[in-house]
Design a protein around this motif. Structure first.
Motif, PDB file in Angstrom:
ATOM      1  N   ARG A 105      -4.747  -7.793  27.931  1.00  0.00           N
ATOM      2  CA  ARG A 105      -3.574  -8.518  28.412  1.00  0.00           C
ATOM      3  C   ARG A 105      -2.734  -9.108  27.286  1.00  0.00           C
ATOM      4  NH1 ARG A 105      -3.194 -13.824  29.648  1.00  0.00           N
ATOM      5  NH2 ARG A 105      -5.449 -14.070  29.459  1.00  0.00           N
ATOM      6  N   LEU A 106      -3.388  -9.549  26.238  1.00  0.00           N
ATOM      7  CA  LEU A 106      -2.700 -10.257  25.155  1.00  0.00           C
ATOM      8  C   LEU A 106      -2.469  -9.338  23.957  1.00  0.00           C
ATOM      9  CD1 LEU A 106      -4.835 -13.525  25.306  1.00  0.00           C
ATOM     10  CD2 LEU A 106      -2.569 -13.160  26.315  1.00  0.00           C
ATOM     11  N   LEU A 145      -3.477  -8.924  21.033  1.00  0.00           N
ATOM     12  CA  LEU A 145      -4.562  -9.185  20.102  1.00  0.00           C
ATOM     13  C   LEU A 145      -5.400  -7.927  19.940  1.00  0.00           C
ATOM     14  CD1 LEU A 145      -5.857 -12.683  21.305  1.00  0.00           C
ATOM     15  CD2 LEU A 145      -4.732 -12.206  19.121  1.00  0.00           C
ATOM     16  N   ALA A 152      -3.550 -15.785  20.545  1.00  0.00           N
ATOM     17  CA  ALA A 152      -2.403 -14.915  20.794  1.00  0.00           C
ATOM     18  C   ALA A 152      -1.080 -15.618  20.486  1.00  0.00           C
ATOM     19  CB  ALA A 152      -2.420 -14.446  22.242  1.00  0.00           C
ATOM     20  N   ASN A 202     -15.586  -8.727  15.761  1.00  0.00           N
ATOM     21  CA  ASN A 202     -16.838  -8.781  16.525  1.00  0.00           C
ATOM     22  C   ASN A 202     -17.950  -8.322  15.587  1.00  0.00           C
ATOM     23  OD1 ASN A 202     -19.008  -8.541  18.222  1.00  0.00           O
ATOM     24  ND2 ASN A 202     -18.011  -7.223  19.719  1.00  0.00           N
ATOM     25  N   ILE A 256      -8.814 -18.028  23.079  1.00  0.00           N
ATOM     26  CA  ILE A 256      -8.203 -16.703  22.926  1.00  0.00           C
ATOM     27  C   ILE A 256      -6.705 -16.770  23.203  1.00  0.00           C
ATOM     28  CG2 ILE A 256      -8.177 -14.350  23.829  1.00  0.00           C
ATOM     29  CD1 ILE A 256     -11.163 -14.589  24.314  1.00  0.00           C
ATOM     30  N   GLU A 257      -6.308 -17.544  24.203  1.00  0.00           N
ATOM     31  CA  GLU A 257      -4.883 -17.716  24.484  1.00  0.00           C
ATOM     32  C   GLU A 257      -4.172 -18.306  23.264  1.00  0.00           C
ATOM     33  OE1 GLU A 257      -3.097 -16.896  27.100  1.00  0.00           O
ATOM     34  OE2 GLU A 257      -4.637 -16.335  28.560  1.00  0.00           O
ATOM     35  N   HIS A 279      -6.914  -6.087  23.271  1.00  0.00           N
ATOM     36  CA  HIS A 279      -7.110  -7.003  24.389  1.00  0.00           C
ATOM     37  C   HIS A 279      -6.353  -6.454  25.594  1.00  0.00           C
ATOM     38  CE1 HIS A 279      -6.935 -10.655  26.864  1.00  0.00           C
ATOM     39  NE2 HIS A 279      -7.969 -11.073  26.150  1.00  0.00           N
ATOM     40  N   ASP A 282     -18.658 -14.416  24.424  1.00  0.00           N
ATOM     41  CA  ASP A 282     -17.378 -14.692  25.073  1.00  0.00           C
ATOM     42  C   ASP A 282     -16.780 -15.975  24.509  1.00  0.00           C
ATOM     43  OD1 ASP A 282     -17.454 -12.465  26.772  1.00  0.00           O
ATOM     44  OD2 ASP A 282     -18.734 -13.529  28.204  1.00  0.00           O
ATOM     45  N   TRP A 300      -9.467 -10.815  14.055  1.00  0.00           N
ATOM     46  CA  TRP A 300     -10.531 -11.065  15.050  1.00  0.00           C
ATOM     47  C   TRP A 300     -11.620 -10.008  14.851  1.00  0.00           C
ATOM     48  CZ3 TRP A 300      -9.420 -10.830  21.055  1.00  0.00           C
ATOM     49  CH2 TRP A 300     -10.548 -11.277  21.759  1.00  0.00           C
ATOM     50  N   SER A 343     -10.197  -2.648  19.111  1.00  0.00           N
ATOM     51  CA  SER A 343     -10.233  -2.769  20.566  1.00  0.00           C
ATOM     52  C   SER A 343      -9.088  -3.681  20.993  1.00  0.00           C
ATOM     53  CB  SER A 343     -11.578  -3.349  21.027  1.00  0.00           C
ATOM     54  OG  SER A 343     -11.573  -3.590  22.420  1.00  0.00           O
ATOM     55  N   LYS A 362      -9.141  -6.734  18.431  1.00  0.00           N
ATOM     56  CA  LYS A 362     -10.459  -7.082  17.893  1.00  0.00           C
ATOM     57  C   LYS A 362     -11.024  -5.859  17.191  1.00  0.00           C
ATOM     58  CE  LYS A 362     -13.511  -7.840  21.091  1.00  0.00           C
ATOM     59  NZ  LYS A 362     -14.265  -8.598  22.132  1.00  0.00           N
TER      60      LYS A 362
END
Length: 383
Positions: free
Chosen positions: A139-140, A142, A107, A117, A103-104, A137, A97, A115, A135, A144
């Motif tokens: 809310r944002l 972005l 964005a 993983n 992360i904000e 995000h 995490d 990004w 994948s 991944k």
């Protein structure tokens, strides 16, 4: 595709398996910087474990530069970050995490970073279907992407720096160099004719049973154990504290405790030994590049899920080597059996296993090196 992307990169590493996590991340960081000229920042939460594999680490430093890599102590999830703090490429290791504020800021950055993983190495077939998957995000704005190391062209390949295989081959062809290296740890000239074994395992491995088999066997064995590994069982054998320099011989077996060494020296240890017992992921990969027979002690998981992962690898690697399959399953508590018979069978197949190790190395080389493969993928996402 931009050939000069990325210029900057961050890796976030949370240490779970003492040395494997930071071991892989440090190799990644060094290779990105040394071979591709990227400015790398490595965020790591456990500097003490880091120092054991790279002695230059200052465990008290919040910020330090090591071999051209910026190392930051990842002390928690708080922190204020802005778009200017975000690099071109962000890699989270094993789905850690990343701090929410980071992360904000990702964005808010223009252009947004790639990004990734970076996932764990596995031979299971499902990995091929998940490699490179996106994948969103929740809310944002972005995305991944998952990147899996692996054993064929449908995955990212194995971590391997430039010249590794050639350096290993030169070292293994130089008997004097190998003898001088092992001599640093007290291995005597007469021991060079013994079966030289490196032992790196988790505490629950059946080490005492194997020591008994080796001690009672006809073949002389010289076993080199890094300080702190299987401590209680090693101390029971040598009858003293398992500190670097301690050694004892019983029957055909000599056990030597060696210092916990930097990664570069550990690689040479694997190259110099005839058989390597390794654990987790980092040393497992390095054993494959050593092109010697090896036994893997896999990181344990709940409900024995690790046994599925172990069998998947053995099915690919141990082709025609049932003795290695049987011994590996016993070593990982995935089957029962007498250690003596299992080791005897494995020992008899060592010449064939050495040939298989060379074949496997050639197969893995054909997949390219992981860092180059990852950069190619990141560049395809940056356009």
């Amino acid at each position: 595709m931009s050939p000069d992307f990325p210029r900057t990169l961050a890796i976030f590493c949370k240490v779970v398996d003492n040395y494997g996590d930071i071991g892989i991340c440090w190799r990644l960081a060094r290779q990105f910087h040394a071979e591709h000229g990227i400015a790398v920042t490595l965020w790591v939460d456990d500097l003490a474990s880091f120092r054991r594999i790279w002695p230059q680490v200052d465990t008290a430093a919040e910020l330090q530069n090591i071999d051209g890599v910026t190392v930051r102590h990842w002390a928690g999830q708080d922190g204020q970050f802005g778009p200017a703090d975000i690099p071109d490429l962000v890699i989270e290791f094993f789905g850690v995490d990343i701090p929410p504020g980071y992360i904000e800021a990702m964005a808010q950055r223009e252009p947004r970073p790639v990004w990734i993983n970076y996932e764990g190495l596995s031979a299971e077939e499902w990995v091929e279907g998940c490699h490179r998957l996106p994948s969103m995000h929740p809310r944002l704005k972005l995305i991944k992407h998952f990147f899996f190391p692996g054993f064929n062209e449908k995955t990212g390949g194995l971590l391997r720096e430039r010249g590794l295989v050639e350096d290993c081959a030169r070292f293994q062809e130089d008997a004097a160099a190998m003898a001088a290296f092992l001599g640093r740890f007290g291995v005597r000239e007469e021991e060079m004719a013994a079966l030289k074994v490196s032992l790196f395992c988790y505490p629950h491995a059946p080490v005492s049973e194997l020591f008994d088999v080796w001690a009672q066997g006809a073949m002389k064995v010289s076993c080199l154990v890094p300080e702190g590994v299987a401590r209680e069982k090693v101390e029971a054998f040598i009858g003293a504290r398992a500190q670097a320099g301690a050694a004892a011989t019983r029957g055909a077996l000599t056990v030597r405790v060696i210092p916990f060494m930097p990664q570069t020296d550990y690689d040479r240890l694997l190259w110099a030994c005839d058989v390597n017992f390794v654990r987790g992921e980092d040393s497992w990969v390095r054993a494959q590049w050593a092109a010697r027979p090896f036994v893997w002690h896999i990181y344990p998981q709940d409900e024995n899920l690790h046994h599925v992962k172990l069998r998947a690898f053995l099915q690919k690697y141990a082709v025609g080597a049932q003795s290695l399959v049987d011994f590996s399953l016993r070593w990982n508590d995935a089957r029962e059996g007498q250690m003596e018979g299992l080791w005897t069978s494995l020992q008899a197949e060592l010449p064939g296993l050495t040939r298989r190790a060379r074949e496997w190395e050639a197969q893995m080389l054909a997949n390219g090196d992981l860092v180059s493969n990852l950069l190619d993928f990141a560049r395809s996402l940056s356009t």
